[in-house]
Design an enzyme around this catalytic site. Structure first.
Site, PDB file in Angstrom:
ATOM      1  N   LYS A 187     -49.249  -9.736  12.909  1.00 18.61           N
ATOM      2  CA  LYS A 187     -47.949  -9.973  12.278  1.00 18.61           C
ATOM      3  C   LYS A 187     -47.038 -10.884  13.090  1.00 18.61           C
ATOM      4  O   LYS A 187     -46.990 -10.807  14.300  1.00 18.61           O
ATOM      5  CB  LYS A 187     -47.214  -8.630  12.067  1.00 18.61           C
ATOM      6  CG  LYS A 187     -47.790  -7.756  10.986  1.00 18.61           C
ATOM      7  CD  LYS A 187     -47.696  -8.333   9.594  1.00 18.61           C
ATOM      8  CE  LYS A 187     -46.295  -8.328   9.029  1.00 18.61           C
ATOM      9  NZ  LYS A 187     -45.829  -6.990   8.662  1.00 18.61           N
ATOM     10  N   GLU A 194     -34.104 -11.859   8.834  1.00 19.23           N
ATOM     11  CA  GLU A 194     -33.816 -10.623   8.086  1.00 19.23           C
ATOM     12  C   GLU A 194     -32.488 -10.014   8.532  1.00 19.23           C
ATOM     13  O   GLU A 194     -31.723  -9.497   7.719  1.00 19.23           O
ATOM     14  CB  GLU A 194     -34.956  -9.613   8.281  1.00 19.23           C
ATOM     15  CG  GLU A 194     -36.230 -10.029   7.578  1.00 19.23           C
ATOM     16  CD  GLU A 194     -37.406  -9.147   7.977  1.00 19.23           C
ATOM     17  OE1 GLU A 194     -37.958  -8.488   7.084  1.00 19.23           O
ATOM     18  OE2 GLU A 194     -37.769  -9.117   9.170  1.00 19.23           O
ATOM     19  N   SER A 253     -45.569  -7.040  15.511  1.00 25.58           N
ATOM     20  CA  SER A 253     -45.567  -5.646  15.078  1.00 25.58           C
ATOM     21  C   SER A 253     -46.208  -4.807  16.171  1.00 25.58           C
ATOM     22  O   SER A 253     -47.114  -5.262  16.871  1.00 25.58           O
ATOM     23  CB  SER A 253     -46.371  -5.524  13.784  1.00 25.58           C
ATOM     24  OG  SER A 253     -46.860  -4.208  13.638  1.00 25.58           O
ATOM     25  N   HIS A 307     -34.727 -19.671 -11.143  1.00 20.67           N
ATOM     26  CA  HIS A 307     -35.278 -18.325 -11.390  1.00 20.67           C
ATOM     27  C   HIS A 307     -36.469 -18.041 -10.478  1.00 20.67           C
ATOM     28  O   HIS A 307     -37.358 -17.284 -10.825  1.00 20.67           O
ATOM     29  CB  HIS A 307     -35.715 -18.145 -12.850  1.00 20.67           C
ATOM     30  CG  HIS A 307     -34.713 -18.617 -13.843  1.00 20.67           C
ATOM     31  ND1 HIS A 307     -33.744 -17.812 -14.390  1.00 20.67           N
ATOM     32  CD2 HIS A 307     -34.504 -19.852 -14.372  1.00 20.67           C
ATOM     33  CE1 HIS A 307     -32.999 -18.507 -15.221  1.00 20.67           C
ATOM     34  NE2 HIS A 307     -33.432 -19.754 -15.229  1.00 20.67           N
TER      35      HIS A 307
END
Ligand code: ARG
Length: 461
Positions: free
Chosen positions: A284, A291, A278, A157
């Site tokens: 970043k 992704e 970024s 979980h």
């Protein structure tokens, strides 16, 4: 001669918009090499069956080779009016050798031809995918050298649960990709049955030898029902499903590592070459590749829907709808292949942030279950042990301490079965020494599996 293969019975020319609508050359040109392989085997079989002379066969086979070379050099001009790869190659053949070329399509239709092409193409693709999956497994197994002593929290979980060796994580992915490889091998059994010779839908009155074609093309068997052949795309649906499960596995892995790269987790650092910055936030480093591996799985899952929906309403035998089958397969194949080509480098080059991991490893009562198992080993019924440890956890939570911080007296007050040896069941490092069942995440069990995997992969090639 009419430019169209069916010109004989037609008065009117095809509307150019219909040609544009019905063409498949824009996506089936990639079947060129397998189409040629299939045609050459077909010509050889026709020769053995007395339907072509040896000289005609030689002309066909050699000219097809030349056409194949022309196509690989990018010199063939694709024409919408020639519809598909089969018509392009046949008309190039006829343009070069005339009437001899006009004999190639004897005892064959594009219906059994396209299915044969697809099966040859899928068979080659399955082998490529198997190799890529093996490389990815190897990358995970090689990681095991680097991370041999690292312990990670295991989650259920997404909550901290029990500790496992980091290598247990890597081998979990090896297992998934092994099942994927087995599925591909199983799919190959259905792929490797020869369609050719079913002709349009009914077979042929000509004396062909389908066993011989199968032998020439390396098929294990010959499809036994000509109606079934031209409608059967089960093998393609299976292959696409198998691809979708690979991409679901890749997506789950990507998601896990994306989480692990966050400041909140801080478990993992990705190599610069596989992250992007970024355009506005200078600090970043984004896990875009992971992704996109996660994101692209949506396409592959959609491809499964496409092929099943395409097939579900079709009567026997060939229907033109089937032309769209290739779109689903090529998309799924290209997408998964692209992901599999990048994944091994990420797996090899990412680094666990061991200090950060260790700094919080004792948080979350990862040893609670092993403490309960200690009680069971001392004769306490499981449910009672569960309750005792649950209460101890609550005490520790309120005092902001770990189970290992409790004194022996405090532990014995909770359960009189506890002795000094309880210390060996407390603390994450001790827990991974105690987890010992086959397949568990404990130190020795995992080391054994690492050795087994290393051997298996070298054995498999
Ligand atoms: N391009 C077609 C396909 O991919 C080839 C088969 C065409 N057969 C036919 N009877 N029109 O399905």
């Amino acid at each position: 001669m009419s430019a169209k293969a069916w010109g004989g019975a037609f008065d009117e020319k095809t509307d150019p918009r219909v040609e544009k609508f019905t063409e498949s050359i824009s996506f089936d040109s990639r079947l060129a090499a397998v189409d040629i392989r299939g045609s050459q085997a077909h010509a050889r079989m026709l020769t053995q069956s007395g339907l072509l002379t040896a000289d005609e066969c030689r002309q066909i086979v050699e000219t097809l080779d030349l056409i194949g070379q022309e196509i690989s050099r990018g010199e063939m001009v694709w024409k919408t009016e020639l519809e598909d790869i089969h018509m392009h190659i046949e008309s190039a053949l006829i343009a070069r050798i005339g009437d001899v070329g006009r004999k190639l399509h004897t005892a064959r239709s594009r219906n059994d031809q396209v299915s044969t092409d697809l099966k040859l193409y899928v068979r080659d693709s399955l082998a490529v995918l198997d190799g890529l999956l093996a490389e990815l497994q190897q990358a995970f197994v090689d990681r095991c050298e680097i991370d041999v002593d690292v312990v990670l929290p295991g989650f259920t979980h997404l909550q901290r649960a029990q500790p496992v060796m980091a290598n247990h994580y890597w081998l979990a992915y090896c297992e998934k990709f092994q099942r994927d490889r087995e599925r591909l091998a199983d799919c190959r059994k259905r792929v490797n049955v020869l369609p050719l010779g079913a002709a349009a839908l009914a077979g042929t009155s000509l004396p062909i030898d389908r066993q011989e074609t199968a032998r020439l093309l390396g098929f294990d068997a010959v499809a036994a029902n000509s109606l079934d052949v031209s409608s059967d795309r089960d093998f393609l649906a299976e292959a696409i499903f198998d691809l979708s499960l690979i991409s679901v596995h890749l997506s789950g892995w990507a998601e896990e590592w994306i989480l692990w790269c966050t400041t909140e987790f801080g478990f993992l650092k990705l190599p610069d070459a596989y992250t992007t910055g970024s355009s506005i936030m200078p600090q970043k480093r984004n896990p875009d590749v992971l992704e996109l591996i996660r994101g692209k799985s949506a396409r592959v899952i959609a491809d499964v829907q496409q092929i099943l929906t395409l097939l579900k309403g079709l009567p026997l035998a060939y229907n033109r709808d089937l032309q769209e089958d290739k779109l689903a397969f090529f998309d799924a194949l290209d997408t998964v292949q692209a992901c599999l080509e990048l994944a091994p480098s990420i797996v090899r080059r990412a680094r666990l942030q061991v200090e950060t991991i260790n700094a919080r490893l004792e948080e979350g009562f990862l040893d609670a279950t092993t403490l309960m198992e200690y009680l069971i080993s001392k004769g306490v019924p499981m449910r009672s042990g569960h309750e005792v440890v649950g209460k101890l956890v609550r005490t520790c939570e309120s005092r902001r301490i770990k189970l290992a911080d409790l004194t022996l007296t405090e532990l014995q007050q909770a359960c009189d079965k506890i002795e000094a040896d309880v210390a060996d069941s407390l603390g994450v490092r001790n827990v991974v020494l105690r987890l010992s069942s086959f397949g568990s995440g404990g130190r020795d069990a995992v080391a054994e599996r690492v050795a087994a995997w290393r051997q298996r992969l070298t054995g498999n090639g």
